[in-house]
Enzyme design. Sequence first.
Site, PDB file in Angstrom:
ATOM      1  N   LYS A  41       3.626  12.487  11.637  1.00 40.23           N
ATOM      2  CA  LYS A  41       4.030  11.090  11.664  1.00 40.23           C
ATOM      3  C   LYS A  41       3.221  10.295  10.635  1.00 40.23           C
ATOM      4  CE  LYS A  41       0.795   9.952  15.392  1.00 40.23           C
ATOM      5  NZ  LYS A  41       0.641   9.375  16.748  1.00 40.23           N
ATOM      6  N   ARG A 153       2.280   3.683  28.242  1.00 37.13           N
ATOM      7  CA  ARG A 153       2.870   3.281  26.969  1.00 37.13           C
ATOM      8  C   ARG A 153       4.349   3.628  26.927  1.00 37.13           C
ATOM      9  NH1 ARG A 153       0.427   5.662  21.396  1.00 37.13           N
ATOM     10  NH2 ARG A 153       1.544   7.512  22.151  1.00 37.13           N
ATOM     11  N   TYR A 287     -16.903 -11.959  -4.219  1.00 37.68           N
ATOM     12  CA  TYR A 287     -16.556 -13.192  -3.519  1.00 37.68           C
ATOM     13  C   TYR A 287     -17.600 -13.570  -2.472  1.00 37.68           C
ATOM     14  CZ  TYR A 287     -11.807 -12.953  -5.441  1.00 37.68           C
ATOM     15  OH  TYR A 287     -10.721 -12.924  -6.281  1.00 37.68           O
ATOM     16  N   MET A 339      -9.120  -7.200  -3.554  1.00 34.19           N
ATOM     17  CA  MET A 339      -7.798  -6.614  -3.372  1.00 34.19           C
ATOM     18  C   MET A 339      -7.606  -5.355  -4.209  1.00 34.19           C
ATOM     19  SD  MET A 339      -4.002  -8.307  -3.804  1.00 34.19           S
ATOM     20  CE  MET A 339      -4.276  -9.523  -2.521  1.00 34.19           C
TER      21      MET A 339
END
Length: 397
Positions: A41, A153, A287, A339
């Site tokens: 998956k 679930r 940053y 990013m």
Amino acid sequence: MFSLDPAVFTSRATISLGALEQNLTRVRAHLTGQKIMAVIKGDAYGHGLLPAARAFARAGADYLGVAQVAEALALVREWGEQPTEGEALAGHPALPPVFSWIYTPDSDLAPALEAGIELSVGDTWMIEAVARAAQATGHTARVHLSVDSGMTREGFNLEDIPAAAQLLATHQQAGRLEVVGIWSHLACADDPDSDATTSQIAVFDEARRLATRASLTPRLAHLSASSGVLWHPGARYDMVRPGIILYGLSPEPRRTLASDLGLRPAMRLESELLTTRQLSHRAGVSYGHTAVVEDGAVLGVVPLGYADGVPRALSNKGYVTVGEGPAAQRAPITGRVCMDQFVVRLDGPLPAGTPVVLFGDPARGEVSAAQWALASGTISYEIITRVAARVPRLYVK
């Protein structure tokens, strides 16, 4: 998969197909004759659906497990395609049975039945939807009864099993369905202090007994994923569904390291230094200036960032391996991850283009995905599956 030209985008995720095959063989050594459903998956945990599926099939996987029915369909449709250059595959193995378990009431199940995909049924609407698709297509659906044994679930609650089993038996007698499996999922199998697994096994056994009373005789009972394979022999039943261990990582590295299990990480995320500089003054980095370095510090820039799957949570916490051989160094991520790039602190000047391994095989002295996970407060599953599709995959044998 969407990826960029590796001749231009020089970062890559190198995938060892040999490691995938070896890991499945290693898993089989833990078993006592149970079948193996290789779970692929999430684009095979970020390793590439088709190449990983073929590798596991070559290694003898009895089933392939894909969560989303759409992804299972893509796998079946693409199975016969020729391997891409660099995959180095030794021919096409036969496609094992494919099992899938996520679809919604609006899903068109006809293509899945026509492709021979086996489906989970864990709610009354699922049984009816599969039966309608079977009647419309003329294909007998092969289904696995899903039980909620304690994960809370998916699957039928224990008290609902008799009615669900009777409904399945009715459709089976009409030729619309064949119940080939019964399954559930363990919630706490990686926690040695939890008794939840023992409780779940008891519920699962009772669900099997109730299904039998309704004249259902599924030949495959499966409950265990990777943690169950490793640490709960009583939960292995007829088939197991390993996932993370097939990709060479431990489901709980704080309990047992992958190397102690004889597993090889199959993915190595690689790049190179974009630029380096030696500072002549004290300066803040990236940053927010969350890191400040002193006069004389040597910094390097790696051209990958959180858009590529580098967790921002690794800012000022994670490490990468810079350089090769005896001169390789473990360089700390310095300042915030951006990013598309991040900064590392180096021991000394290095040229642009110096190789960087973000994570790989600790047996080679590289930082591991498990170490990244611990540093960023997550699990290794997330580290490997979040490597962005734009990062080219390079397959090696």
